[in-house]
Design a protein around this motif. Structure first.
Motif, PDB file in Angstrom:
ATOM      1  N   UNK A  31       0.654  -1.292   0.057  1.00 34.14           N
ATOM      2  CA  UNK A  31       0.030   0.021   0.276  1.00 34.14           C
ATOM      3  C   UNK A  31       1.021   1.214  -0.065  1.00 34.14           C
ATOM      4  N   UNK A  32       0.242   2.352  -0.565  1.00 33.08           N
ATOM      5  CA  UNK A  32       1.157   3.615  -0.437  1.00 33.08           C
ATOM      6  C   UNK A  32       0.854   4.315   0.876  1.00 33.08           C
ATOM      7  N   UNK A  33       1.480   5.154   1.441  1.00 35.03           N
ATOM      8  CA  UNK A  33       1.381   5.644   3.058  1.00 35.03           C
ATOM      9  C   UNK A  33       0.243   6.166   3.016  1.00 35.03           C
ATOM     10  N   UNK A  34      -0.428   6.815   2.249  1.00 33.21           N
ATOM     11  CA  UNK A  34      -1.860   7.499   2.285  1.00 33.21           C
ATOM     12  C   UNK A  34      -2.892   6.333   2.415  1.00 33.21           C
ATOM     13  N   UNK A  35      -2.805   5.549   1.379  1.00 31.76           N
ATOM     14  CA  UNK A  35      -3.978   4.321   1.386  1.00 31.76           C
ATOM     15  C   UNK A  35      -3.710   3.438   2.656  1.00 31.76           C
ATOM     16  N   UNK A  42     -14.392  10.265   8.578  1.00 32.13           N
ATOM     17  CA  UNK A  42     -15.213  10.827   8.118  1.00 32.13           C
ATOM     18  C   UNK A  42     -14.881  11.932   6.771  1.00 32.13           C
ATOM     19  N   UNK A  43     -13.438  12.227   6.777  1.00 33.00           N
ATOM     20  CA  UNK A  43     -12.903  13.105   5.610  1.00 33.00           C
ATOM     21  C   UNK A  43     -12.238  12.120   4.614  1.00 33.00           C
ATOM     22  N   UNK A  44     -12.146  10.893   5.100  1.00 33.68           N
ATOM     23  CA  UNK A  44     -11.580  10.124   4.010  1.00 33.68           C
ATOM     24  C   UNK A  44     -12.746   9.219   3.415  1.00 33.68           C
ATOM     25  N   UNK A  45     -13.906   9.374   3.688  1.00 39.31           N
ATOM     26  CA  UNK A  45     -14.873   8.486   3.353  1.00 39.31           C
ATOM     27  C   UNK A  45     -14.688   8.180   1.682  1.00 39.31           C
ATOM     28  N   UNK A  46     -14.277   9.286   0.873  1.00 40.45           N
ATOM     29  CA  UNK A  46     -14.612   9.245  -0.600  1.00 40.45           C
ATOM     30  C   UNK A  46     -13.372   8.461  -1.129  1.00 40.45           C
ATOM     31  N   UNK A  47     -12.144   7.729  -0.213  1.00 40.76           N
ATOM     32  CA  UNK A  47     -11.261   7.276  -0.754  1.00 40.76           C
ATOM     33  C   UNK A  47     -11.365   5.675  -0.041  1.00 40.76           C
ATOM     34  N   UNK A  48     -12.243   5.429   0.858  1.00 39.11           N
ATOM     35  CA  UNK A  48     -12.323   4.248   1.198  1.00 39.11           C
ATOM     36  C   UNK A  48     -12.621   3.197  -0.037  1.00 39.11           C
ATOM     37  N   UNK A  49     -13.612   3.419  -0.703  1.00 41.34           N
ATOM     38  CA  UNK A  49     -13.849   2.626  -1.760  1.00 41.34           C
ATOM     39  C   UNK A  49     -12.809   2.095  -2.980  1.00 41.34           C
ATOM     40  N   UNK A  77      -9.873   1.381  -1.726  1.00 35.87           N
ATOM     41  CA  UNK A  77      -8.969   0.551  -1.200  1.00 35.87           C
ATOM     42  C   UNK A  77      -9.186  -0.924  -1.573  1.00 35.87           C
ATOM     43  N   UNK A  78      -7.905  -1.894  -1.398  1.00 38.01           N
ATOM     44  CA  UNK A  78      -8.280  -3.128  -2.112  1.00 38.01           C
ATOM     45  C   UNK A  78      -8.837  -4.010  -0.852  1.00 38.01           C
ATOM     46  N   UNK A  79     -10.153  -4.172  -1.037  1.00 36.93           N
ATOM     47  CA  UNK A  79     -10.816  -4.853  -0.007  1.00 36.93           C
ATOM     48  C   UNK A  79     -10.745  -6.424   0.097  1.00 36.93           C
ATOM     49  N   UNK A  80      -9.942  -6.931  -0.977  1.00 34.87           N
ATOM     50  CA  UNK A  80      -9.512  -8.305  -0.903  1.00 34.87           C
ATOM     51  C   UNK A  80      -8.475  -8.500   0.166  1.00 34.87           C
ATOM     52  N   UNK A  81      -7.702  -7.442   0.672  1.00 37.76           N
ATOM     53  CA  UNK A  81      -6.593  -7.485   1.476  1.00 37.76           C
ATOM     54  C   UNK A  81      -7.205  -6.897   2.777  1.00 37.76           C
ATOM     55  N   UNK A  82      -7.964  -5.935   2.706  1.00 37.73           N
ATOM     56  CA  UNK A  82      -8.436  -5.055   3.843  1.00 37.73           C
ATOM     57  C   UNK A  82      -9.393  -5.851   4.415  1.00 37.73           C
ATOM     58  N   UNK A  83     -10.360  -6.363   4.081  1.00 34.05           N
ATOM     59  CA  UNK A  83     -11.463  -7.433   4.742  1.00 34.05           C
ATOM     60  C   UNK A  83     -10.908  -8.550   5.413  1.00 34.05           C
ATOM     61  N   UNK A  84      -9.806  -9.260   4.828  1.00 30.30           N
ATOM     62  CA  UNK A  84      -9.247 -10.501   5.618  1.00 30.30           C
ATOM     63  C   UNK A  84      -8.427  -9.794   6.759  1.00 30.30           C
ATOM     64  N   UNK A  85      -7.613  -8.977   6.404  1.00 30.32           N
ATOM     65  CA  UNK A  85      -6.937  -8.156   7.750  1.00 30.32           C
ATOM     66  C   UNK A  85      -7.738  -7.572   8.742  1.00 30.32           C
ATOM     67  N   UNK A  86      -8.917  -7.038   8.380  1.00 30.91           N
ATOM     68  CA  UNK A  86      -9.751  -6.489   9.541  1.00 30.91           C
ATOM     69  C   UNK A  86     -10.347  -7.623  10.328  1.00 30.91           C
ATOM     70  N   UNK A  87     -10.839  -8.800   9.466  1.00 27.65           N
ATOM     71  CA  UNK A  87     -11.599  -9.931  10.216  1.00 27.65           C
ATOM     72  C   UNK A  87     -10.648 -10.684  11.234  1.00 27.65           C
ATOM     73  N   UNK A  88      -9.377 -10.998  10.698  1.00 25.98           N
ATOM     74  CA  UNK A  88      -8.224 -11.477  11.775  1.00 25.98           C
ATOM     75  C   UNK A  88      -8.090 -10.553  12.813  1.00 25.98           C
ATOM     76  N   UNK A  89      -7.942  -9.269  12.601  1.00 25.96           N
ATOM     77  CA  UNK A  89      -7.602  -8.526  13.945  1.00 25.96           C
ATOM     78  C   UNK A  89      -8.635  -8.597  14.825  1.00 25.96           C
TER      79      UNK A  89
END
Length: 248
Positions: A39-43, A187-194, A196-208
């Protein structure tokens, strides 16, 4: 090693940290997302906010059932950080990646040193001074917004040292602060959330989330000071690596 396996492994470690220590998850999530998952630092800071918000909210329910959350102090602390968290989040979008990474490494190093020199458990919970709570909460909110961290690794020492909470209360209450600050920054990043690579973020969050439940059980069995020192040493190593990478 596949991205899915790396995401699951990193998520489990971060969940353990949040559940056991009341913080530290996002300060490990950001470098994991950058160096392990590309991921980039911002992402990475945006993804970390999503992951930590979900994980801390889950861990909060378990600590609340155990009676380890000071709701009044936590909400006051968190409320003071909402505005700074949103402003910091807007600022982060305009910072160079190298500067963001170096700032993150610096804050992580300061937190690690602070954790190696813990304030200690208070003998009795002192009365909460609203001014102190508001000032500490505002500073924490700004850090959350700019760097994409929930701030628990700073919140726990502040809740113990500034507000006089016992360590277990500070761990539980910090999860409330992390949840509120993370959601405010998102709240101010909501436009960038979609994006994200959710195939990575989803499992990451689930394991966490699953790791956070185990972390709470670990915290009830192990000495808080030992857990804190081990985590601080790992955090210091991560901070050194990130700072060298940012400036070289």
């Amino acid at each position: 090693m596949s991205a899915l396996v790396l995401a699951l492994a990193a998520g489990a470690v971060i969940g353990l940290a949040l559940g056991a220590l009341g913080g530290g998850g996002s300060v490990l999530a950001v470098p994991a997302l950058i160096y392990l998952l590309g991921f980039t630092p911002v992402a990475a800071t945006t993804a970390a906010l999503v992951i930590v918000a979900l994980t801390s909210a889950t861990a909060l329910t378990a600590h609340a059932r155990d009676g380890h959350v000071r709701w009044g102090a936590g909400l006051l602390f968190a409320a003071a950080g909402i505005g700074p968290a949103m402003l910091g989040s807007a600022l982060a979008a305009h910072l160079p990646a190298g500067a963001l990474q170096a700032a993150f490494a610096t804050v992580a190093a300061v937190a690690a040193v602070r954790m190696l020199r813990p304030a200690g458990d208070a003998e009795a919970t002192r009365s909460i001074r609203p001014g102190h709570a508001a000032a500490a909460g505002a500073g924490l909110g700004a850090v959350t917004g700019v760097l994409g961290v929930g701030g628990g690794f700073l919140a726990v020492p502040a809740l113990v040292g500034v507000l006089g909470l016992r360590m277990r209360e500070a761990v539980g209450t910090s999860l409330l602060v992390i949840t509120v600050n993370s959601l405010a920054a998102l709240g101010l990043r909501v436009g960038t959330v979609d994006r994200l690579d959710w195939s990575v973020v989803g499992p990451f969050a689930g394991a966490a989330v699953l790791g956070a439940w185990d972390g709470r059980r670990l915290a009830s069995k192990a000495k808080a000071k030992t857990l804190q020192q081990v985590f601080a040493l790992a955090l210091l190593a991560v901070a050194a690596f990130m700072f060298i990478d940012a400036v070289v």
